[in-house]
Motif scaffolding. Structure first.
Motif, PDB file in Angstrom:
ATOM      1  N   THR A   1      17.958  35.228   4.419  1.00 54.53           N
ATOM      2  CA  THR A   1      19.181  36.028   4.482  1.00 54.53           C
ATOM      3  C   THR A   1      20.415  35.142   4.388  1.00 54.53           C
ATOM      4  O   THR A   1      20.374  33.954   4.695  1.00 54.53           O
ATOM      5  CB  THR A   1      19.241  36.840   5.789  1.00 54.53           C
ATOM      6  N   ARG A   2      21.495  35.762   3.948  1.00 59.21           N
ATOM      7  CA  ARG A   2      22.796  35.110   3.886  1.00 59.21           C
ATOM      8  C   ARG A   2      23.854  36.102   4.356  1.00 59.21           C
ATOM      9  O   ARG A   2      23.858  37.258   3.924  1.00 59.21           O
ATOM     10  CB  ARG A   2      23.141  34.675   2.459  1.00 59.21           C
ATOM     11  N   GLN A   3      24.733  35.638   5.214  1.00 57.83           N
ATOM     12  CA  GLN A   3      25.868  36.465   5.613  1.00 57.83           C
ATOM     13  C   GLN A   3      27.092  35.973   4.840  1.00 57.83           C
ATOM     14  O   GLN A   3      27.813  35.077   5.261  1.00 57.83           O
ATOM     15  CB  GLN A   3      26.112  36.396   7.121  1.00 57.83           C
ATOM     16  N   ILE A   4      27.263  36.578   3.667  1.00 55.03           N
ATOM     17  CA  ILE A   4      28.344  36.149   2.772  1.00 55.03           C
ATOM     18  C   ILE A   4      29.696  36.530   3.335  1.00 55.03           C
ATOM     19  O   ILE A   4      30.669  35.786   3.238  1.00 55.03           O
ATOM     20  CB  ILE A   4      28.150  36.761   1.370  1.00 55.03           C
TER      21      ILE A   4
ATOM     22  N   ILE B   1      24.981  41.468   5.374  1.00 56.98           N
ATOM     23  CA  ILE B   1      23.970  40.420   5.290  1.00 56.98           C
ATOM     24  C   ILE B   1      23.139  40.675   4.041  1.00 56.98           C
ATOM     25  O   ILE B   1      22.582  41.763   3.869  1.00 56.98           O
ATOM     26  CB  ILE B   1      23.073  40.408   6.544  1.00 56.98           C
ATOM     27  N   GLN B   2      23.058  39.689   3.171  1.00 54.75           N
ATOM     28  CA  GLN B   2      22.300  39.821   1.937  1.00 54.75           C
ATOM     29  C   GLN B   2      20.904  39.241   2.118  1.00 54.75           C
ATOM     30  O   GLN B   2      20.725  38.219   2.784  1.00 54.75           O
ATOM     31  CB  GLN B   2      23.015  39.089   0.788  1.00 54.75           C
ATOM     32  N   LYS B   3      19.911  39.877   1.508  1.00 56.59           N
ATOM     33  CA  LYS B   3      18.534  39.405   1.564  1.00 56.59           C
ATOM     34  C   LYS B   3      18.113  38.878   0.197  1.00 56.59           C
ATOM     35  O   LYS B   3      18.381  39.510  -0.823  1.00 56.59           O
ATOM     36  CB  LYS B   3      17.591  40.538   1.996  1.00 56.59           C
ATOM     37  N   TYR B   4      17.455  37.732   0.196  1.00 58.74           N
ATOM     38  CA  TYR B   4      16.997  37.109  -1.048  1.00 58.74           C
ATOM     39  C   TYR B   4      15.534  36.684  -0.911  1.00 58.74           C
ATOM     40  O   TYR B   4      15.015  36.550   0.203  1.00 58.74           O
ATOM     41  CB  TYR B   4      17.861  35.900  -1.397  1.00 58.74           C
ATOM     42  N   GLN B   5      14.890  36.479  -2.055  1.00 56.58           N
ATOM     43  CA  GLN B   5      13.478  36.115  -2.074  1.00 56.58           C
ATOM     44  C   GLN B   5      13.299  34.693  -2.605  1.00 56.58           C
ATOM     45  O   GLN B   5      13.881  34.331  -3.627  1.00 56.58           O
ATOM     46  CB  GLN B   5      12.682  37.092  -2.959  1.00 56.58           C
ATOM     47  N   LEU B   6      12.487  33.909  -1.903  1.00 57.49           N
ATOM     48  CA  LEU B   6      12.109  32.581  -2.373  1.00 57.49           C
ATOM     49  C   LEU B   6      10.679  32.650  -2.900  1.00 57.49           C
ATOM     50  O   LEU B   6       9.777  33.157  -2.217  1.00 57.49           O
ATOM     51  CB  LEU B   6      12.196  31.552  -1.245  1.00 57.49           C
TER      52      LEU B   6
END
Length: 398
Positions: free
Chosen positions: A89-92, A97-102
């Motif tokens: 996650t990133r709190q831009i 809060i944005q969720k991303y996939q690795l």
């Protein structure tokens, strides 16, 4: 009655011969087998027979039939890979809060099963360099049988490869990359003890992760349950072609560039001459490296975005607990690497590790992407070091 069948067969044979002559030059000889198979099939045999389906489902080979067959057989014997994704996650902004996939690949995933893991070597976590150069160029670590008794975890950092690639630069930083590494380890390895490998910039991330883990645990009343990953889970670390600072690495590369321009002022050939001098000395760029360049990041990419990044010595302002001791270290570089011997000396004598267990390997004739030049030798050095440190797999590190 027999004459039409004879002419039928003769016609098929003639066409097959013509096709064989024309296609043989293109190494598509397997198609001839199909044509003969059709010509000689019994009258009532359907075109959708298993033999036809098997041929028609084959992909057109890009190399000779023999080479293709060997590749297929080799791949079928390999231990399966497992592809996974891990959410970060990133709190831009303050409001969302944005969720991303690795994207992750695990070699020998079955060895992470608790029923068999006690009989295998501790898993190896691999961190690629860049920033922005995905893990494809490091996948040859899993070639042949060197690591047949060990799981290897590869992943693409945010912004490159098959991982999410947000366009907002605020989604990226060295600190966030280290946090992502901890999420990867806690999610996919759980309580497993592990080894850590970092190449180039990835080695700097590996070191900073271990330094922060050691500093976290520098308390008299240690409680590992407060950490997503226990501070003593890492058994050893390998820093391959890793500088202690980005500025030192950039300076070394610039010096080599100037030297090459002094020898030949042509800028058209400069990049290739630089590659052959100190990056990858193979006659042609290896396919794994080309694959990595094709999937390279666009936003968080190149040393310009981390130009001020340098590794710090661990803090010793607090009492040093047993788990605060950093793991055993092997530093490696190629003979012609732009990561110089002076940079390696800094790792040994610069106070970066709170112990003296730092081993060094220099690969003769190698350069920065030494795995792609000295594959088998490179893998054997790594596995030997890992086996040596597997001895602490079932015991707390003293």
């Amino acid at each position: 009655y027999g004459l039409p069948r004879f002419w039928d067969w003769l016609t098929w044979s003639f066409l097959a011969s013509l096709l064989f002559i024309s296609l043989a030059a293109m190494n598509y000889g397997w198609m001839v087998l199909l044509l003969f198979r059709l010509a000689l099939r019994p009258p009532n045999e359907a075109l959708c027979s298993p033999a036809f389906v098997q041929f028609s489902s084959m992909q057109l080979p890009k190399v000779s039939c023999l080479s293709r067959a060997k590749t297929t057989l080799t791949m079928s014997k390999q231990t399966p890979w497992q592809e996974r994704t891990v959410e970060v996650t990133r709190q831009i902004s303050t409001s969302s809060i944005q969720k991303y996939q690795l994207s992750c690949k695990i070699f020998n995933p079955h060895l992470l099963d608790t029923s068999v893991s006690s009989l295998s070597g501790a898993p190896l976590v691999v961190i690629h360099g860049g920033p922005g150069l995905p893990s494809d160029y490091l996948l040859p670590l899993a070639d042949n049988d060197t690591f047949s008794n060990r799981a290897i975890l590869f992943y693409d950092q945010l912004g490159c490869g098959l991982s999410s690639a947000p366009n907002d630069i605020a989604a990226y930083s060295v600190h966030l990359s280290i946090n992502d590494l901890e999420v990867i380890i806690s999610t996919l390895l759980g309580s497993h003890k592990f080894h850590l490998y970092g190449h180039s910039y990835g080695g700097m991330l590996a070191y900073e992760y271990l330094r922060l883990m050691a500093e976290r645990s520098q308390t008299e009343d240690e409680d590992d349950s407060t950490f997503a990953v226990s501070p003593n889970q890492c058994l050893s670390v390998i820093l391959s072609s890793t500088p202690t600072s980005i500025s030192e690495s950039d300076k070394s590369q610039n010096d080599i560039m100037m030297e090459l321009l002094a020898q030949d002022p042509s800028k058209i050939t400069l990049d290739e001459r630089f590659r052959l001098r100190c990056q990858c000395r193979t006659p042609a760029v290896p396919e794994p490296l080309l694959n990595a360049f094709r999937k390279a990041g666009k936003i968080w990419a190149g040393t310009d975005v981390v130009s001020e990044f340098e590794c710090l010595q661990p803090s010793t302002t607090k009492r040093l607990s047993s788990s605060a001791k950093m793991p055993s270290v092997r530093i490696m570089r190629g003979e012609y690497d732009f990561i110089t011997e002076d940079m390696m000396t800094l790792w040994r004598t610069g106070g970066f590790f709170n112990h003296h267990s730092v081993q060094e390997t220099v690969f003769k004739g190698g350069s920065h992407f030494c795995l792609l030049e000295k594959g088998q030798e490179y893998r054997k050095v790594i596995e030997s070091f890992l086996v040596e440190n597997d001895l602490n797999k079932h015991e707390p590190r003293a």
